[in-house]
Motif scaffolding. Structure first.
Motif, PDB file in Angstrom:
ATOM      1  N   THR A   7     -75.611  50.179  20.386  1.00  0.00           N
ATOM      2  CA  THR A   7     -74.821  48.980  20.089  1.00  0.00           C
ATOM      3  C   THR A   7     -75.693  47.842  19.559  1.00  0.00           C
ATOM      4  O   THR A   7     -75.245  47.038  18.761  1.00  0.00           O
ATOM      5  CB  THR A   7     -74.117  48.480  21.360  1.00  0.00           C
ATOM      6  OG1 THR A   7     -75.105  48.167  22.348  1.00  0.00           O
ATOM      7  CG2 THR A   7     -73.180  49.526  21.915  1.00  0.00           C
ATOM      8  N   ASP A   8     -76.916  47.739  20.008  1.00  0.00           N
ATOM      9  CA  ASP A   8     -77.835  46.650  19.641  1.00  0.00           C
ATOM     10  C   ASP A   8     -79.194  47.274  19.378  1.00  0.00           C
ATOM     11  O   ASP A   8     -79.926  47.608  20.317  1.00  0.00           O
ATOM     12  CB  ASP A   8     -77.896  45.634  20.784  1.00  0.00           C
ATOM     13  CG  ASP A   8     -78.766  44.422  20.464  1.00  0.00           C
ATOM     14  OD1 ASP A   8     -79.745  44.562  19.715  1.00  0.00           O
ATOM     15  OD2 ASP A   8     -78.465  43.334  20.988  1.00  0.00           O
ATOM     16  N   PHE A   9     -79.528  47.437  18.113  1.00  0.00           N
ATOM     17  CA  PHE A   9     -80.734  48.173  17.738  1.00  0.00           C
ATOM     18  C   PHE A   9     -81.998  47.558  18.344  1.00  0.00           C
ATOM     19  O   PHE A   9     -82.805  48.264  18.960  1.00  0.00           O
ATOM     20  CB  PHE A   9     -80.857  48.211  16.209  1.00  0.00           C
ATOM     21  CG  PHE A   9     -82.162  48.777  15.717  1.00  0.00           C
ATOM     22  CD1 PHE A   9     -82.429  50.135  15.833  1.00  0.00           C
ATOM     23  CD2 PHE A   9     -83.121  47.943  15.153  1.00  0.00           C
ATOM     24  CE1 PHE A   9     -83.635  50.666  15.390  1.00  0.00           C
ATOM     25  CE2 PHE A   9     -84.321  48.462  14.708  1.00  0.00           C
ATOM     26  CZ  PHE A   9     -84.581  49.822  14.824  1.00  0.00           C
ATOM     27  N   GLU A  10     -82.175  46.270  18.213  1.00  0.00           N
ATOM     28  CA  GLU A  10     -83.405  45.640  18.692  1.00  0.00           C
ATOM     29  C   GLU A  10     -83.525  45.719  20.202  1.00  0.00           C
ATOM     30  O   GLU A  10     -84.611  46.000  20.734  1.00  0.00           O
ATOM     31  CB  GLU A  10     -83.465  44.181  18.208  1.00  0.00           C
ATOM     32  CG  GLU A  10     -83.661  44.059  16.700  1.00  0.00           C
ATOM     33  CD  GLU A  10     -83.820  42.619  16.257  1.00  0.00           C
ATOM     34  OE1 GLU A  10     -83.767  41.714  17.118  1.00  0.00           O
ATOM     35  OE2 GLU A  10     -84.013  42.401  15.045  1.00  0.00           O
ATOM     36  N   ALA A  11     -82.438  45.473  20.916  1.00  0.00           N
ATOM     37  CA  ALA A  11     -82.481  45.540  22.380  1.00  0.00           C
ATOM     38  C   ALA A  11     -82.751  46.966  22.848  1.00  0.00           C
ATOM     39  O   ALA A  11     -83.519  47.191  23.795  1.00  0.00           O
ATOM     40  CB  ALA A  11     -81.174  45.030  22.973  1.00  0.00           C
ATOM     41  N   ALA A  12     -82.140  47.939  22.179  1.00  0.00           N
ATOM     42  CA  ALA A  12     -82.346  49.337  22.559  1.00  0.00           C
ATOM     43  C   ALA A  12     -83.788  49.767  22.289  1.00  0.00           C
ATOM     44  O   ALA A  12     -84.408  50.440  23.123  1.00  0.00           O
ATOM     45  CB  ALA A  12     -81.374  50.236  21.793  1.00  0.00           C
ATOM     46  N   MET A  13     -84.322  49.385  21.144  1.00  0.00           N
ATOM     47  CA  MET A  13     -85.712  49.724  20.822  1.00  0.00           C
ATOM     48  C   MET A  13     -86.661  49.124  21.854  1.00  0.00           C
ATOM     49  O   MET A  13     -87.586  49.796  22.329  1.00  0.00           O
ATOM     50  CB  MET A  13     -86.068  49.227  19.425  1.00  0.00           C
ATOM     51  CG  MET A  13     -85.419  49.984  18.284  1.00  0.00           C
ATOM     52  SD  MET A  13     -86.108  51.641  18.027  1.00  0.00           S
ATOM     53  CE  MET A  13     -87.658  51.229  17.208  1.00  0.00           C
ATOM     54  N   PRO A  27     -89.661  55.166  20.111  1.00  0.00           N
ATOM     55  CA  PRO A  27     -88.453  55.339  19.307  1.00  0.00           C
ATOM     56  C   PRO A  27     -88.678  54.931  17.857  1.00  0.00           C
ATOM     57  O   PRO A  27     -89.593  54.162  17.541  1.00  0.00           O
ATOM     58  CB  PRO A  27     -87.453  54.409  19.994  1.00  0.00           C
ATOM     59  CG  PRO A  27     -88.304  53.324  20.584  1.00  0.00           C
ATOM     60  CD  PRO A  27     -89.569  54.010  21.023  1.00  0.00           C
ATOM     61  N   PHE A  28     -87.837  55.450  16.986  1.00  0.00           N
ATOM     62  CA  PHE A  28     -87.923  55.089  15.568  1.00  0.00           C
ATOM     63  C   PHE A  28     -86.526  55.035  14.975  1.00  0.00           C
ATOM     64  O   PHE A  28     -85.601  55.693  15.459  1.00  0.00           O
ATOM     65  CB  PHE A  28     -88.804  56.068  14.794  1.00  0.00           C
ATOM     66  CG  PHE A  28     -88.440  57.520  14.967  1.00  0.00           C
ATOM     67  CD1 PHE A  28     -87.515  58.140  14.145  1.00  0.00           C
ATOM     68  CD2 PHE A  28     -89.020  58.271  15.993  1.00  0.00           C
ATOM     69  CE1 PHE A  28     -87.181  59.480  14.308  1.00  0.00           C
ATOM     70  CE2 PHE A  28     -88.695  59.621  16.165  1.00  0.00           C
ATOM     71  CZ  PHE A  28     -87.772  60.219  15.322  1.00  0.00           C
ATOM     72  N   LEU A  29     -86.371  54.212  13.932  1.00  0.00           N
ATOM     73  CA  LEU A  29     -85.086  54.128  13.252  1.00  0.00           C
ATOM     74  C   LEU A  29     -84.873  55.407  12.456  1.00  0.00           C
ATOM     75  O   LEU A  29     -85.655  55.737  11.565  1.00  0.00           O
ATOM     76  CB  LEU A  29     -85.048  52.916  12.328  1.00  0.00           C
ATOM     77  CG  LEU A  29     -83.746  52.721  11.534  1.00  0.00           C
ATOM     78  CD1 LEU A  29     -82.558  52.548  12.464  1.00  0.00           C
ATOM     79  CD2 LEU A  29     -83.874  51.523  10.600  1.00  0.00           C
ATOM     80  N   LEU A  30     -83.810  56.127  12.774  1.00  0.00           N
ATOM     81  CA  LEU A  30     -83.532  57.403  12.135  1.00  0.00           C
ATOM     82  C   LEU A  30     -82.503  57.264  11.021  1.00  0.00           C
ATOM     83  O   LEU A  30     -82.580  57.951   9.997  1.00  0.00           O
ATOM     84  CB  LEU A  30     -83.031  58.396  13.190  1.00  0.00           C
ATOM     85  CG  LEU A  30     -82.797  59.841  12.788  1.00  0.00           C
ATOM     86  CD1 LEU A  30     -84.068  60.484  12.263  1.00  0.00           C
ATOM     87  CD2 LEU A  30     -82.273  60.639  13.977  1.00  0.00           C
ATOM     88  N   GLY A  31     -81.547  56.351  11.185  1.00  0.00           N
ATOM     89  CA  GLY A  31     -80.520  56.170  10.172  1.00  0.00           C
ATOM     90  C   GLY A  31     -79.400  55.310  10.690  1.00  0.00           C
ATOM     91  O   GLY A  31     -79.592  54.510  11.609  1.00  0.00           O
TER      92      GLY A  31
END
Length: 345
Positions: A307-313, A323-327
């Protein structure tokens, strides 16, 4: 005619009894809240109320290790296949929002070798400890005539639970980011192709691994499947996880659609951290990029829709993950990986 015993037929009851005694402390070390009784009964009991659930849904999975076992049998590296067995089951539980509760194994062999079997089941116990579930029982079957010598097969069965309103996936929509969690290598899928590539290249299992300094080919390939339970449950508890796909047989194109709602697809980026084993397999076996992605995890053992990319990362990195951005999730069906050929260059 001389009397015939079960041992004469190839089954050693005493060896089975010795194995049960050897594994009792291993199983006891995995106990958790909710377990009633111990190893040795005809069935295992589990109290969901004692485990802290109010309105639980049970989730069950079963899986094996596949032909990776052939390498273990041929090389004598039996220490990690038990972890693989647990991982293949519990990773399928956690993507549904369920915490693993207990695990049972089925171990079938042509001739029971207690030292070998103890190593295997010690690996299962270690996998259960990593996942936070209890090893509550199993079955050891000595089957001469079905399996040759020290050949064996493994199957696992895991049960987990989630509160009714916490099941995944939920609310996945276009624009959601997809985070990859790195694999430790090939994990436990695609080993029939791995073995074919190794055989065609005339490489021995004890040869130096071209993609892993200081390890033999067998040692590098036998790296156990990662267990992602704890960081994913923490992410889910924080309300950051919408869905997840365990990347096993079928790869990213085959597994991501299983957690996407109708009308949604995914676009994956052209570069992510790639363990060197995958480009090596592609080059050595002349395997196309599309086929690599269809067979192997290719470095992404788990795909998380958040739901929240930055918080999850940030939360995953704090938990020791990389972790890495996959898509991202897109409108319209299909998995688009425009740079598939470049991934294995």
């Amino acid at each position: 005619m001389a009397s015939v015993t079960y041992r004469d037929a190839g089954v050693d009851i005493e060896a089975g009894d010795a194995l049960v005694e050897a594994i009792k402390p291993l199983a006891k070390a995995t106990s958790r809240a909710g377990v009633l009784g111990g190893i040795g009964g005809f069935g295992a009991l589990f109290d969901l109320k004692a485990a802290g659930y109010t309105d639980p849904i049970l989730v069950s999975t079963t899986d094996g290790v596949g032909t990776k076992l052939k390498i273990a049998i041929e090389t004598g590296i039996h220490d990690f296949v038990g972890i693989d067995l647990v991982a293949m089951c519990v990773n399928d539980l956690v993507v549904q929002g369920a915490a693993p509760l207990f695990f049972l194994d089925y171990f079938a062999t042509g001739a029971l070798i207690v030292a070998q079997a103890t190593k295997i089941i010690a690996g299962i116990a270690e996998g259960c400890k990593i996942a936070g579930c209890a090893l509550v029982g199993g079955e050891t079957a000595e089957m001469p005539g079905m399996y040759a010598g020290g050949d064996y097969d493994l199957a696992g069965f895991a049960v987990g639970a989630a509160e009714r309103n916490k099941l995944l996936p939920t609310g996945v929509a276009p624009g959601d980011a997809i985070i990859g969690l790195p694999s430790s290598g090939v994990h436990s899928n695609g080993f029939s192709l791995v073995r074919k590539i190794i055989g065609s290249a005339n490489l021995a299992w004890d040869a130096p691994a071209p993609f892993a300094a200081g390890q033999t080919l067998a040692e590098a390939l036998m790296a156990p499947t990662r267990i992602y339970v704890h960081p994913m449950l923490a992410l889910h508890k924080a309300g950051l996880l919408k869905g997840a796909a365990h990347i096993t047989g079928g790869g990213l194109p085959g597994n991501l659609p299983r957690v996407l709602p109708d009308g949604c697809g995914a676009r994956l980026y052209t570069s992510w951290p790639m363990p060197p084993v995958f480009p090596w397999l592609a080059r050595t076996g002349n395997v196309t990029g599309d086929e690599m992605l269809r067979v192997f995890n290719c470095g992404a053992g788990m795909a998380l829709i958040v739901t929240d990319f930055e918080a999850a990362m940030a939360m995953l990195m704090d938990a020791g993950e990389s972790p890495f951005l996959l898509g991202d999730v897109t409108a319209g069906a299909g998995i688009d990986i425009p740079g598939a050929k470049m991934l294995f260059a």
